[in-house]
Write an enzyme that holds these catalytic residues in place. Structure first.
Site, PDB file in Angstrom:
ATOM      1  N   ILE A 157       0.824  -1.192   0.057  1.00 57.56           N
ATOM      2  CA  ILE A 157       0.025  -0.003   0.044  1.00 57.56           C
ATOM      3  C   ILE A 157       0.946   1.188  -0.165  1.00 57.56           C
ATOM      4  O   ILE A 157       1.576   1.630   1.137  1.00 57.56           O
ATOM      5  CB  ILE A 157      -0.887  -0.068   1.068  1.00 57.56           C
ATOM      6  CG1 ILE A 157      -1.576  -1.251   1.481  1.00 57.56           C
ATOM      7  CG2 ILE A 157      -1.925   1.218   1.073  1.00 57.56           C
ATOM      8  CD1 ILE A 157      -2.285  -1.653  -0.152  1.00 57.56           C
ATOM      9  N   GLY A 243      -6.261   5.897 -13.046  1.00 57.91           N
ATOM     10  CA  GLY A 243      -4.885   5.505 -12.293  1.00 57.91           C
ATOM     11  C   GLY A 243      -3.834   5.474 -13.227  1.00 57.91           C
ATOM     12  O   GLY A 243      -2.674   5.736 -13.054  1.00 57.91           O
ATOM     13  N   GLU A 364      -0.501  -0.967 -10.576  1.00 61.62           N
ATOM     14  CA  GLU A 364      -1.680  -0.497 -11.237  1.00 61.62           C
ATOM     15  C   GLU A 364      -2.202  -1.458 -12.477  1.00 61.62           C
ATOM     16  O   GLU A 364      -2.482  -0.777 -13.521  1.00 61.62           O
ATOM     17  CB  GLU A 364      -1.820   0.885 -11.690  1.00 61.62           C
ATOM     18  CG  GLU A 364      -1.624   1.790 -10.286  1.00 61.62           C
ATOM     19  CD  GLU A 364      -2.431   3.089 -10.214  1.00 61.62           C
ATOM     20  OE1 GLU A 364      -2.932   3.435 -11.050  1.00 61.62           O
ATOM     21  OE2 GLU A 364      -2.131   3.899  -9.092  1.00 61.62           O
ATOM     22  N   SER A 367       1.903  -5.266 -17.157  1.00 60.84           N
ATOM     23  CA  SER A 367       1.902  -5.245 -18.619  1.00 60.84           C
ATOM     24  C   SER A 367       1.111  -6.255 -19.249  1.00 60.84           C
ATOM     25  O   SER A 367       0.302  -6.074 -20.327  1.00 60.84           O
ATOM     26  CB  SER A 367       3.495  -5.243 -19.255  1.00 60.84           C
ATOM     27  OG  SER A 367       4.179  -3.879 -19.066  1.00 60.84           O
ATOM     28  N   GLU A 368       1.272  -7.380 -18.493  1.00 59.07           N
ATOM     29  CA  GLU A 368       0.377  -8.890 -18.971  1.00 59.07           C
ATOM     30  C   GLU A 368      -0.854  -8.290 -18.996  1.00 59.07           C
ATOM     31  O   GLU A 368      -1.872  -8.778 -19.856  1.00 59.07           O
ATOM     32  CB  GLU A 368       0.769  -9.743 -18.111  1.00 59.07           C
ATOM     33  CG  GLU A 368       2.223 -10.280 -18.377  1.00 59.07           C
ATOM     34  CD  GLU A 368       3.165  -9.689 -17.764  1.00 59.07           C
ATOM     35  OE1 GLU A 368       3.195  -8.750 -17.063  1.00 59.07           O
ATOM     36  OE2 GLU A 368       4.359  -9.911 -18.121  1.00 59.07           O
TER      37      GLU A 368
HETATM   38  C1  LIG Z   1       5.805  -0.347  -5.220  1.00 59.14           C
HETATM   39  C2  LIG Z   1       4.341  -0.939  -5.315  1.00 59.14           C
HETATM   40  C3  LIG Z   1       3.680  -0.146  -4.844  1.00 59.14           C
HETATM   41  C4  LIG Z   1       2.226  -0.742  -5.067  1.00 59.14           C
HETATM   42  N1  LIG Z   1       1.389   0.207  -4.661  1.00 59.14           N
HETATM   43  C5  LIG Z   1      -0.035  -0.561  -4.338  1.00 59.14           C
HETATM   44  C6  LIG Z   1      -1.044   0.248  -3.899  1.00 59.14           C
HETATM   45  O1  LIG Z   1      -1.001   1.573  -3.556  1.00 59.14           O
HETATM   46  N2  LIG Z   1      -2.371  -0.104  -3.820  1.00 59.14           N
HETATM   47  C7  LIG Z   1      -2.501  -1.554  -4.059  1.00 59.14           C
HETATM   48  O2  LIG Z   1      -3.662  -2.059  -3.900  1.00 59.14           O
HETATM   49  N3  LIG Z   1      -1.527  -2.116  -4.852  1.00 59.14           N
HETATM   50  C8  LIG Z   1      -0.284  -1.626  -4.944  1.00 59.14           C
HETATM   51  N4  LIG Z   1       0.594  -2.242  -5.479  1.00 59.14           N
HETATM   52  C9  LIG Z   1       0.388  -3.509  -5.900  1.00 59.14           C
HETATM   53  C10 LIG Z   1       0.163  -3.762  -7.405  1.00 59.14           C
HETATM   54  O3  LIG Z   1      -0.762  -3.299  -7.967  1.00 59.14           O
HETATM   55  C11 LIG Z   1       0.533  -5.267  -7.662  1.00 59.14           C
HETATM   56  O4  LIG Z   1       1.861  -5.767  -7.390  1.00 59.14           O
HETATM   57  C12 LIG Z   1       0.112  -5.922  -9.178  1.00 59.14           C
HETATM   58  O5  LIG Z   1      -0.941  -5.652  -9.394  1.00 59.14           O
HETATM   59  C13 LIG Z   1       0.585  -7.436  -9.342  1.00 59.14           C
HETATM   60  O6  LIG Z   1      -0.002  -8.065  -8.514  1.00 59.14           O
HETATM   61  P1  LIG Z   1       1.122  -9.163  -7.682  1.00 59.14           P
HETATM   62  O7  LIG Z   1       2.303  -8.526  -7.338  1.00 59.14           O
HETATM   63  O8  LIG Z   1       0.132  -9.930  -6.877  1.00 59.14           O
HETATM   64  O9  LIG Z   1       1.448 -10.238  -8.818  1.00 59.14           O
HETATM   65  P2  LIG Z   1       0.589 -11.347  -9.703  1.00 59.14           P
HETATM   66  O10 LIG Z   1      -0.878 -10.932  -9.700  1.00 59.14           O
HETATM   67  O11 LIG Z   1       0.728 -12.482  -8.772  1.00 59.14           O
HETATM   68  O12 LIG Z   1       1.426 -11.525 -10.971  1.00 59.14           O
HETATM   69  C14 LIG Z   1       2.714 -12.353 -11.082  1.00 59.14           C
HETATM   70  C15 LIG Z   1       3.096 -12.365 -12.528  1.00 59.14           C
HETATM   71  O13 LIG Z   1       1.850 -13.020 -13.412  1.00 59.14           O
HETATM   72  C16 LIG Z   1       1.509 -12.382 -14.312  1.00 59.14           C
HETATM   73  N5  LIG Z   1       0.149 -12.700 -14.597  1.00 59.14           N
HETATM   74  C17 LIG Z   1      -1.051 -12.725 -13.623  1.00 59.14           C
HETATM   75  N6  LIG Z   1      -2.273 -13.003 -14.003  1.00 59.14           N
HETATM   76  C18 LIG Z   1      -2.307 -13.048 -15.625  1.00 59.14           C
HETATM   77  C19 LIG Z   1      -2.801 -13.295 -16.556  1.00 59.14           C
HETATM   78  N7  LIG Z   1      -4.249 -13.650 -16.441  1.00 59.14           N
HETATM   79  N8  LIG Z   1      -2.328 -13.527 -17.700  1.00 59.14           N
HETATM   80  C20 LIG Z   1      -0.874 -13.189 -17.852  1.00 59.14           C
HETATM   81  N9  LIG Z   1      -0.063 -13.080 -17.024  1.00 59.14           N
HETATM   82  C21 LIG Z   1      -0.844 -12.947 -15.827  1.00 59.14           C
HETATM   83  C22 LIG Z   1       1.407 -10.936 -14.085  1.00 59.14           C
HETATM   84  O14 LIG Z   1       1.404 -10.090 -15.027  1.00 59.14           O
HETATM   85  C23 LIG Z   1       2.776 -10.830 -13.267  1.00 59.14           C
HETATM   86  O15 LIG Z   1       3.977 -11.155 -14.207  1.00 59.14           O
HETATM   87  C24 LIG Z   1       1.953  -1.846  -5.583  1.00 59.14           C
HETATM   88  C25 LIG Z   1       3.080  -2.698  -5.950  1.00 59.14           C
HETATM   89  C26 LIG Z   1       4.386  -2.138  -5.871  1.00 59.14           C
HETATM   90  C27 LIG Z   1       5.551  -3.139  -6.214  1.00 59.14           C
END
Ligand SMILES: Cc1cc2nc3c(=O)[nH]c(=O)nc-3n(C[C@H](O)[C@H](O)[C@H](O)COP(=O)(O)OP(=O)(O)OC[C@H]3O[C@@H](n4cnc5c(N)ncnc54)[C@H](O)[C@@H]3O)c2cc1C
Length: 381
Positions: A157, A243, A364, A367-368
């Site tokens: 967050i 966003g 947010e 890329s995928e």
């Molecule tokens: C510095 C930072 C700040 C952030 N700030 C916030 C914030 O303020 N509020 C908030 O709510 N979140 C925040 N996030 C979270 C961020 O939005 C998530 O990390 C992001 O959405 C990816 O989710 P995950 O890390 O769980 O990866 P996963 O969802 O576990 O994904 C892992 C990999 O699998 C790929 N993948 C997943 N599903 C698919 C699909 N259907 N097809 C193809 N590829 C797929 C993804 O692209 C990724 O490469 C932040 C993250 C970071 C690192």
């Protein structure tokens, strides 16, 4: 077609640029090293209306529109990416409350967020086991008398350690309902049962704190519900569409900074008796960097313009976010290359730009996920 900013947009852009160059840029390396943005930097943004650029004026915002917002984020990101993401999330939260909030939610929270004196707006959607797929979230909200009781964990967050208010998503229907069973709640910083964890030790954006939060039977009143019960996914998607324009602008700002430093360096640094900018291999890199940044900016401003015109912009925001973030990573990587060994050390900002740019392809919506959104729309035609 007119690609020039109007008077308001130009004024907001100039205001943001002047402040960013005068106040933010000189502190950017220290913000990165100390892992903190000085409170007065954020308050200065608030004083200039830059924490609520697209929030109506009667709620304390600048009411300047989405294009002005995108231009302002670019300018701040060019100076300091950590400050820009903090600005961007607070704008997004203020705008979401202005859009979905009840009159009392709007009049209470929006002016506080706009000022920046009492903390930030935070967006608490992601969880340890649910990022790209918010329908898999486990945090729950149950009714208890007139209150809601929230329980669960949120992850990543941004700004959570200095929050005035969090928008927290929680499950209000059983897990089988997936994304259709989510609702969102306004939870003020310091609410009993809301615990902020240790900031993550990140690769980049080190000035912006990113924290886990724990909701341990966190009780909020009935009127903390934002939008309709069980329609929280819609709120999240609308907020993220906007966003993503902010993140595209952030990526463009970082890339612009990396290009400017590369041009400066290419003129100063000599190799084989001439400035390295005289070598065609370096010129080709600079040309590609410039072209890709401009293309990203056009995509970003088109998405911003469509949103401002109240026309559909989901696909265009995803395209802008995808292209701008991947451009920023490429451009910043090339900037390190142009700086040679000096690109790899902290004496020059090139390495910071690359570290800061990297997350723009992840948060947010990765890329995928942007490609999924764009492909779905292409296949639906
Ligand atoms: C510095 C930072 C700040 C952030 N700030 C916030 C914030 O303020 N509020 C908030 O709510 N979140 C925040 N996030 C979270 C961020 O939005 C998530 O990390 C992001 O959405 C990816 O989710 P995950 O890390 O769980 O990866 P996963 O969802 O576990 O994904 C892992 C990999 O699998 C790929 N993948 C997943 N599903 C698919 C699909 N259907 N097809 C193809 N590829 C797929 C993804 O692209 C990724 O490469 C932040 C993250 C970071 C690192």
């Amino acid at each position: 077609m007119n690609l020039s900013p109007n008077e308001t947009q130009a004024l907001v852009q100039k205001t943001a640029r002047d402040y960013a160059e005068r106040v933010v840029m000189p502190r950017a390396a220290a913000i990165d090293a100390s892992e903190a943005i000085p409170g007065e930097v954020l308050q200065g943004l608030g004083d200039l209306g830059l924490l609520a650029v697209n929030v109506p004026t009667d709620l304390g915002g600048a009411g300047a529109g989405t294009v002005a917002y995108a231009l302002a984020v670019q300018e701040v990101a060019r100076a300091c990416a950590s400050t820009a993401v903090t600005m961007s999330v607070t704008n997004m939260v203020g705008e979401t409350i202005a859009h979905f909030g009840t009159p009392s939610q709007r009049s209470h929270h929006c002016p506080i967020l706009a000022q920046g004196h009492h903390g930030l707006g935070c967006f608490a959607l992601s969880e340890p086991d649910a990022g790209s797929d918010p329908g898999a979230m486990k945090t729950t909200a149950r009714r208890d008398g007139g209150d809601w009781v929230l329980a669960g964990s949120k992850q990543w967050i941004s700004g959570g350690s200095a929050a005035a208010v969090f928008i927290v998503w929680a499950r209000t229907l059983p897990a089988e309902a997936g994304a259709r069973g989510l609702s969102c709640f306004l939870v003020e910083g310091g609410t009993r049962g809301l615990r902020v964890g240790r900031p993550e030790d990140k690769m980049g954006l080190r000035g912006s704190s990113t924290v886990p939060i724990e909701l341990a039977d966190c009780r909020v009143p009935a009127d903390a519900l934002l939008g309709q019960e069980n329609e929280g996914f819609k709120v999240a998607m609308m907020a993220l569409d906007g966003g993503r324009i902010g993140i595209s602008a952030q990526a463009i700002g970082i890339a612009r900074a990396a290009l400017e430093e590369s041009v400066r360096y290419a003129k100063d640094r000599h190799a084989f008796g001439v400035p390295i900018g005289d070598h065609q291999a370096i010129q080709a890199k600079l040309a590609d960097m410039r072209t890709q940044i401009d293309a990203a900016e056009l995509l970003s401003l088109r998405a911003a313009w469509l949103k401002e015109e109240r026309r559909p912009f989901t696909r265009e925001a995803s395209m802008a976010k995808l292209f701008a973030s991947e451009t920023a990573v490429r451009v910043c990587n090339d900037a390190v290359q142009i700086h040679g060994g000096y690109g790899f050390v902290r004496d020059f900002p090139a390495e910071r730009h690359l570290r800061d740019a990297r997350v723009t392809t992840i948060y947010e919506g990765t890329s995928e996920i942007q490609r999924l959104v764009i492909a779905r729309s292409a296949l639906a035609v």
